[in-house]
Design a protein around this motif. Structure first.
Motif, short mmCIF file in Angstrom:
data_model
loop_
_atom_site.label_atom_id
_atom_site.label_comp_id
_atom_site.label_asym_id
_atom_site.label_seq_id
_atom_site.Cartn_x
_atom_site.Cartn_y
_atom_site.Cartn_z
N TRP A 32 -7.63 -2.79 3.44
CA TRP A 32 -6.48 -2.05 2.92
C TRP A 32 -6.64 -1.93 1.42
O TRP A 32 -7.12 -2.86 0.76
N ASP B 18 -5.26 7.00 4.73
CA ASP B 18 -4.12 6.19 5.18
C ASP B 18 -4.34 4.70 4.98
O ASP B 18 -3.45 3.89 5.27
N ARG B 19 -5.51 4.30 4.47
CA ARG B 19 -5.74 2.88 4.18
C ARG B 19 -5.20 2.51 2.80
O ARG B 19 -5.25 1.33 2.41
N ASP C 297 1.18 -0.36 9.15
CA ASP C 297 0.87 -0.67 10.53
C ASP C 297 -0.46 -1.42 10.54
O ASP C 297 -1.53 -0.82 10.61
N GLY D 63 -1.89 -3.11 12.66
CA GLY D 63 -2.65 -3.08 13.90
C GLY D 63 -3.55 -1.86 14.02
O GLY D 63 -4.36 -1.78 14.95
N LYS D 64 -3.42 -0.92 13.10
CA LYS D 64 -4.22 0.30 13.17
C LYS D 64 -5.65 0.03 12.76
O LYS D 64 -5.94 -0.33 11.62
N ALA D 65 -6.57 0.19 13.70
CA ALA D 65 -7.98 -0.10 13.44
C ALA D 65 -8.67 1.09 12.79
O ALA D 65 -8.21 2.23 12.87
N ILE D 66 -9.80 0.81 12.14
CA ILE D 66 -10.62 1.87 11.55
C ILE D 66 -11.66 2.32 12.57
O ILE D 66 -12.36 1.50 13.16
N ASP D 67 -11.74 3.61 12.78
CA ASP D 67 -12.73 4.19 13.68
C ASP D 67 -14.03 4.37 12.90
O ASP D 67 -14.24 5.38 12.23
#
Length: 362
Positions: A294, A316-317, A325, A327-331
């Motif tokens: 982040w 969005d990071r 959020d 819990g939102k992982a990075i693709d």
């Protein structure tokens, strides 16, 4: 081909050391003989002195604090000297551009990366603009001016100082567009040198930390939001908080690393559960090593991080508050797809520059 690169060397800045290493290593992997010019003009030598804070203190308390930091700075300096001796091939020390001229001259000089064109840092020192007599060709790779906007006076002066370059590439979109606006032709946008090397290369040199299950906190600029985010992550996922390059434990974190080497830095990022930072190279290394991270926005000079995250489609990071959020992982498959074209262009640029016949610009 014999190549000399000119950048900030002999520093104790992890980003400067890693980009210095990466550019040389990449060029060597292409079969070139590469050395970094050990260029240390007086203002750099003064800034690198372990006694600087002590000698420059305006008050007794400031001088005392500076004196107490000397052992820490000596330790940090030793770590970086060991890294340089092990991984960097250097010329003899040059203290001014005239001493660079006395070196056995290469086929080409490559200026960059890092903020070598930041006039506030280098005060237009001729060495960083390759303003010396040499039969070698001159080019830049990922040179940065370290700003979000540029005056016409700055741009005109930069144009004049780089007029005999065969090829120019920069690290930030803002600088590329600004130079094109004043009719500097064929300025290329490239990735920071750290992206030239694969993940596996860094994994061969990193030092694995003894600590595990942690949030890594690394501030290039003190910002309370950094610790707020780190604490939320630590609480949510039952993790410790580790902070590097800070002497006083102002945030009361679980583990403090007051100074780390580049290889220790790589290890701490690699094994972190999360990285919280406002440092460009911490973001870059997190991307390369595919770690969750982040970003806390810098007050100024955020363009290079913003530019990188835009390319990766990870805007969005960036957090402006402690709300996110988590819990939102990075693709990271998406990230690879987004970075690969510019990485290939960066590699192509260096391939063309180092194979030019010297008759014309790129």
């Amino acid at each position: 081909m014999n190549i000399y690169t000119i950048t900030f060397c002999n520093t104790t800045n992890v980003g400067a050391a890693l980009q210095e290493y990466a550019l040389q290593k990449f060029l060597q992997s292409k079969g070139h003989r590469v050395k970094v010019v050990q260029y240390i003009p007086p203002f750099m030598r003064k800034g690198q002195s372990v006694w600087g804070a002590f000698l420059q203190g305006k008050h007794i308390i400031q001088s005392l604090k500076g004196f107490l930091l000397v052992p820490l700075k000596v330790n940090r300096k030793r770590k970086y000297i060991r890294f340089s001796k092990k991984y960097i091939s250097l010329t003899t020390v040059c203290r001014n551009s005239l001493e660079i001229e006395k070196l056995e001259q290469p086929d080409i000089y490559v200026a960059g990366s890092d903020q070598i064109w930041n006039d506030e840092l280098v005060d237009w020192d001729p060495g960083y603009f390759l303003q010396f007599h040499t039969p070698a060709r001159k080019a830049s790779y990922g040179a940065s001016a370290g700003k979000d906007s540029f005056s016409d006076d700055f741009l005109c002066k930069l144009k004049e100082k780089t007029k005999d370059f065969y090829a120019i590439s920069v690290r930030e979109t803002a600088l590329k567009l600004s130079l094109e606006r004043i009719h500097v032709k064929d300025v290329e946008l490239v990735l920071d040198p750290v992206f030239l090397l694969p993940r596996e290369q860094y994994e061969t040199i990193l030092q694995k930390p003894k600590i595990s299950s942690y949030v890594l906190l690394y501030e290039a600029e003190v910002n309370e939001n950094c610790i707020h985010i780190a604490r939320k992550l630590a609480k949510s996922y039952h993790l410790k908080i580790v902070q590097i390059n800070r002497v006083n434990n102002r945030y009361h974190v679980d583990k403090l690393y007051p100074c780390v080497s580049p290889t220790e830095f790589l290890g701490l990022v690699k094994y972190a559960d999360y990285v919280v930072t406002n440092s460009f190279h911490a973001v870059a290394v997190s991307l390369i090593l595919e770690r969750p991270f982040w970003v806390i926005k810098l007050k100024e000079r955020f363009s290079r991080i913003a530019s990188l995250l835009k390319i990766a489609e990870l805007e969005d990071r960036v957090l402006n508050s402690s709300e996110a959020d988590f819990g939102k992982a990075i693709d990271y498959e998406m990230v690879k797809r987004n970075l690969t074209p510019l990485k290939k262009e960066s590699e192509r640029y260096l391939e063309v520059v180092t194979s030019m016949n010297g008759q014309e610009k790129i």
